[in-house]
Write a protein that holds these residues in place. Sequence first.
Motif: not given
Length: 407
Positions: A319-321, A331-340, A397-400, A402-407
């Motif tokens: 849900g994050i733009d 079939d996936k382990e509990a790992v999420i790799s991502f970029l914004v 919440k912390a991610l959002n 942080s993104l407010t600061i970085l974007r």
Amino acid sequence: MSYNIEKIRADFPALDIKIHDKYPLIYLDNAATTQKPRQMLDTEYIAYTTRNANIHRGVHTLSQQATMAHEHAREVIAKFINAKESAEILFTRGTTEGINMVASIFCSSQMRSGDEVILSAMEHHSNIVPWQLQAEARGIKLKVVPCFDNGELDMETMRSMFSDRTKLVSICYASNVLGTVNPVKEIIAVAHSHGVPVLLDAAQAIAHRKVDVTDLDVDFLAFSGHKIYGPTGIGVLYGKREWLEKLPPYHGGGEMIEHVSWEKTTYNELPYKYEAGTPDFINSVALAESINYVSNIGLNEIQAYESMLLSYATEQMLGIDGLKIYGTSVDKEAVISFLVDGVHPYDLGVLLDQQGVAIRTGHHCAQPLMQRFGIEGTARVSFALYNTKQEVESFIKALNKSLTILR
């Protein structure tokens, strides 16, 4: 789901750490290493303070007690992965040493210039570099199974890769970057149909799902203690007896010998043939206690709980733009790799840390995989049996923020 998360979290002292004297620790770097339960820590302390003596050859009481505890630990691990006998369990320093060990002894005795090893595009460096070293030294050829954009292996291409020169398949059970759980039983069956043995890197699977070496019919399997709530510096290499008897030793020294003379040395029986020098008889017992801890909760329960966390976090993150997840296999382990978009993962990691959230950033020791996706690295969150939905919400919440600061 009858899963007592409060009781579980109370077993892990590190979860009470305060970050920057302000935030409670939210530890989401479990694919790199896990926190440790009190039961394991107490077992290690007791071993050092009540039976710290070298094992196997001592006739005194402490040595005998330490020997019994060490060999019982081997039996616990054998049962955990359903090995046919404890002699097929070799203690190593970790997954990396286990893979290097197989690469060295297998290539030196079973391969010649022009022979082939099949790997996959999603391997950790520890399952790439050992084979490259052998390729340079012995002229063997490496073949790499590609993966699709969703992170799943191209099985059709893999089947076409086998030739008369293929001598081994070495592949990860689950990707530390994508979370992809590979169809390892199918891979093993295909390899065996060509008469080719298989080595599995189970570092990222061992703490999250039942690993049954007999059901898989795998020839070798390696994992690290610190990935399964155990101590650092110890791991396990499983090998079928038929292979361990056929292959040469890896290290020379004490314990792995039967008889030594200047003319000739003969080697000890399994598993000691591969365990030169004083073994880590403290951490072996601590590792067994960690495995008992996981077993008492239940791997099926752990897998279901972590799957819930993975689904919940994935839904929130999508849900994050501008956020893209790498690795979307079924079939996936509990790992999420991502970029914004427009955000460097390192900057994101620093700002999250300032809010008490520990994640991993970088190439995750998988640079060829990063090149496959045309990126330098990712941010990665990875869950364990002690994480909670509330921690996921705090991370979002912390991610959002942080993104407010970085974007």
